[in-house]
Design a protein around this motif. Sequence first.
Motif, short mmCIF file in Angstrom:
data_model
loop_
_atom_site.label_atom_id
_atom_site.label_comp_id
_atom_site.label_asym_id
_atom_site.label_seq_id
_atom_site.Cartn_x
_atom_site.Cartn_y
_atom_site.Cartn_z
N MET A 6 31.55 4.58 22.16
CA MET A 6 32.63 5.58 22.21
C MET A 6 32.39 6.49 23.42
N PRO A 7 32.40 5.93 24.61
CA PRO A 7 32.08 6.77 25.76
C PRO A 7 33.23 7.71 26.06
N MET A 8 32.91 8.79 26.68
CA MET A 8 33.97 9.72 27.03
C MET A 8 34.73 9.18 28.22
N ALA A 9 36.02 9.46 28.21
CA ALA A 9 36.88 8.90 29.25
C ALA A 9 36.39 9.30 30.63
N THR A 10 36.00 10.54 30.79
CA THR A 10 35.61 11.01 32.09
C THR A 10 34.12 10.86 32.33
N ALA A 11 33.40 10.44 31.28
CA ALA A 11 31.98 10.19 31.38
C ALA A 11 31.20 11.35 31.98
N ALA A 12 31.36 12.54 31.41
CA ALA A 12 30.55 13.67 31.87
C ALA A 12 29.13 13.45 31.38
N PRO A 13 28.19 13.24 32.27
CA PRO A 13 26.88 12.81 31.82
C PRO A 13 26.08 13.91 31.12
N VAL A 14 25.60 14.85 31.86
CA VAL A 14 24.78 15.88 31.24
C VAL A 14 25.48 17.22 31.37
N GLN A 15 25.48 17.94 30.29
CA GLN A 15 26.04 19.29 30.33
C GLN A 15 25.05 20.17 31.10
N PRO A 16 25.49 20.84 32.16
CA PRO A 16 24.54 21.67 32.91
C PRO A 16 23.96 22.75 31.99
N LYS A 17 22.67 22.94 32.14
CA LYS A 17 22.00 23.85 31.23
C LYS A 17 22.30 25.31 31.56
N PRO B 462 36.23 21.01 23.15
CA PRO B 462 37.02 19.89 22.62
C PRO B 462 37.48 18.89 23.68
N HIS B 463 37.89 19.37 24.86
CA HIS B 463 38.43 18.42 25.83
C HIS B 463 37.34 17.53 26.43
N GLN B 464 36.09 17.85 26.13
CA GLN B 464 35.00 16.99 26.62
C GLN B 464 34.57 15.97 25.57
N LEU B 465 35.28 15.97 24.42
CA LEU B 465 34.92 15.05 23.34
C LEU B 465 35.99 13.98 23.20
N SER B 466 35.60 12.82 22.67
CA SER B 466 36.58 11.77 22.43
C SER B 466 37.31 12.05 21.12
N GLY B 467 38.36 11.29 20.86
CA GLY B 467 39.15 11.51 19.64
C GLY B 467 38.31 11.42 18.38
N GLY B 468 37.46 10.40 18.31
CA GLY B 468 36.63 10.22 17.12
C GLY B 468 35.63 11.36 16.96
N GLN B 469 35.09 11.82 18.07
CA GLN B 469 34.13 12.94 18.00
C GLN B 469 34.83 14.21 17.54
N LYS B 470 36.05 14.42 18.04
CA LYS B 470 36.80 15.60 17.60
C LYS B 470 37.11 15.52 16.11
#
Lengths: 300, 573
Positions: A6-17, B462-470
């Motif tokens: 279930m990868p994210m569409a934009t594939a943001a890898p690491v959230q900056p700390k 929320p906008h950084q999560l996929s539908g299932g994660q939300k």
Amino acid sequence: MTETSMPMATAAPVQPKTPSNSIFKHARYVVAENPVTGLAFGLFLLIVLCAVFGPYIVPYDPLATDTTATLQPPSLTHWFGTDQLGRDIFSRVVVATRLDLVIAVSSVALVFVMGGFAGIAAGFFGGWTDRVVSRLADTIMAFPLFVLAMGIVAALGNTVTNIVIATAIINFPLYVRVARAEANVRREAGFVQAARLSGNGDFRILLLHILPNIMPIMMVQISLTMGYAILNAAGLSFIGLGVKPPTPEWGIMVAEGAANIISGEWWIALFPGAALMIAVFCFNLLGDGLRDLVDPQRRT
Amino acid sequence: MTNTTLINDATVPLLDIRDLTVEFATRRGTVQAVRNINISLAKGETLGIVGESGSGKSVTSYAVMRILDRAGRIAEGSVMFSGVDLRAMPESQMRDLRGREMSMIFQSPRLALNPIRKVGHQIEDVLMQHAQAGNDAVSEKAIEVLDQVRIARPRERYHAYPFELSGGMCQRVVIALALACRPQLLIADEPTTGLDVTTQKAVMDLVVELTRERGMSTILITHDLGLAAAYCNKVVVMEKGNVVETARSETIFRSPAHAYTRKLMRATPRPGISLRDLLPEDEAARAALIAETPVVVGEPPLLVVDKLVKEYARKDLATTMSKLFGKKPAVVPDAFRAVDGISFSIARGESVGLVGESGCGKSTTSMMVMRLIDKTSGSITFGGEDIGEIPARNFATLPQRKRIQMVFQDPTDSLNPRFTAARAIADPLLQLGGIGRGEVRSRCEELATQVGLPLDLLDRFPHQLSGGQKARVGIARAIALKPDLIILDEPTAALDVSVQAVVLNLLQDLKDSLGMSYLFVSHDLNVVRLLCDRVIVMRAGQIVEQGPTQRVMDAPEASYTRDLLSAIPHPPI
């Protein structure tokens, strides 16, 4: 399905700390995408610097008259020339920034609090709150706004505080309308219902759930009315209401110089007028950039 | 037109997509939405493109129509339409081709129609644009087109605005627009999403009938395997921009070749399977080990709803005028009854399905039970107390609020865009949970683990999560206060089938481990069948039928229930 598939569409890898770092990065992205925003922020920085340090860095005392050097054209000693009383126009233009900015910022802050909250409450509660607030806004809109501001200052007295109040009042309907419309749309939103289920009362929902979500559009409004507030304050001073001479203020300076344009001393009115124009221009441009900065959707 | 030379030869496929790659320029560099795909469509053929969100199925159709947005471009490959390369065609000819030779039906019929223009005029616009009719005959022609899509009383409907028509009616108008110029190719992009199942059946039957009649080719883009199987000759399955399988629809369901197709088919709810069967094989075995808690019988029910009514005052000109002038209103009653005297109960540990088509009052019912809106009359007894008497606006801060929670239909809309996942889950805990700020974080992490949300996602927006994660965040928030009753308002309607399978199983596990009761509001009977012990079927504010799920599904008493069941498209297996 597992989390890995279930990868994210934009594939943001690491959230900056570090959040400060991410905001800086985001700002750099916003500026890079729209260079005009960079220009606007640069101008804004210049204006703020002038407002804060202006009185300490100017070469002359803005109030000091010099009868030996009246109506001098721009030169190396007097960059913007001198006026009828021999005062250095460059110093006066720079020093005036603080007063104009203070008037604009405080009137916008005042109207943001008053109009913003009245508008959100009207949009959220509807019914009588909405009727009272909206009709009040309509009533204010029914007047020619600048004439209304003149009337308020003339009636309340010729002080900086009253200019601030008058400027806030004439901008009130703009804030009410924007805030009302935005709050109204979100009144039935799922997250507002969810907040109710979580045990939030109406007031908390307004403050914590609705207000932050309409901030992007309010930022644009703030920036636009900021320019308008500067113009309004200068306009009032120009016609002799508001700030009194010899205080340096762009509006008065343009008024003082207006008579001399025909006789050829164009610099007296031109430079404060240009400062005014640049300030208004800057705030108008700033609106778009600010919206991009504060909108979380633009941050990936 | 004269300048486009379309080859009308039966040996040339109508549409031939070769090695098509579509790229999008984004902030993080170019992303390939579609990679080297090959699709070919013969004349008169109906092709289904099936895939989950992000599979590139819509992008493919946009590339064919050359209506990709500015960031997108066709990087490689060719799109041949009747032997003409669409990639090389100038925009002016392309514009002429769209609508006349190839048309498209979009997902939301209401958004595809101009809201302030009469539907008849909108059809005329298309006809005039492609010179299909002269000025004098055009309105007659438009009425004829409306008649062809089985719109009753087309002469009256010609003058209707889109908002005056129902969703299914609007979609018929959109179909009329698309078919007005008798194109050779019709692309239908999720044409029935958001429509009720009976409407879906009517609309799909119409599309198939019209295209067959005219010998047109159709591409049906859908996430619903059942729908594709029921209406298409050939099915193309897409995953993450790749075509993973192309086969005739009979064979693809009998012997799916690719693992992804098998996974999709497995996750599609259908009669005769259990909830665990939706999961991939290895996970299903593990999940089956969790024992189900029995429904507590004998005790008084948790929730009793008795003769519940919700009326809305009609606010049209006639009633306002009659009020103003003190005249008797006309025959129409003053109020519209959204919920008309319904009674049901839910036992502890039971899950009850509330089924019906849009506008049947199921959402209004759930909002009343949820105490988000006030009832008009009747009673809502929860745990022995009549909570229906407490005004909805005061209910938010009462201790009873903890005991009834809800999972919303749209996971995106129900999360505050400015709250991180952790903040959203913490909100009920801080307001009603009575725990300090220090413990909140650990409780959030506990809940996230419970719903299977990776802990590193807790600080995302929320906008950084996929539908299932939300959806998981929404569920975690609902169970945070350990409620007795959760209302699930179509919790999986916005999710892909594979995600839906996981979320449904998660809900079942949570119910079993926490001993909660569910009121499951849905329009999808196949989903209800999997999760619920009992079903209530609603229509026009009234309960048509209620009873144990098995009995209602297998031997429905009401004819309306039978209609609902028969309208569901089934894969041929």
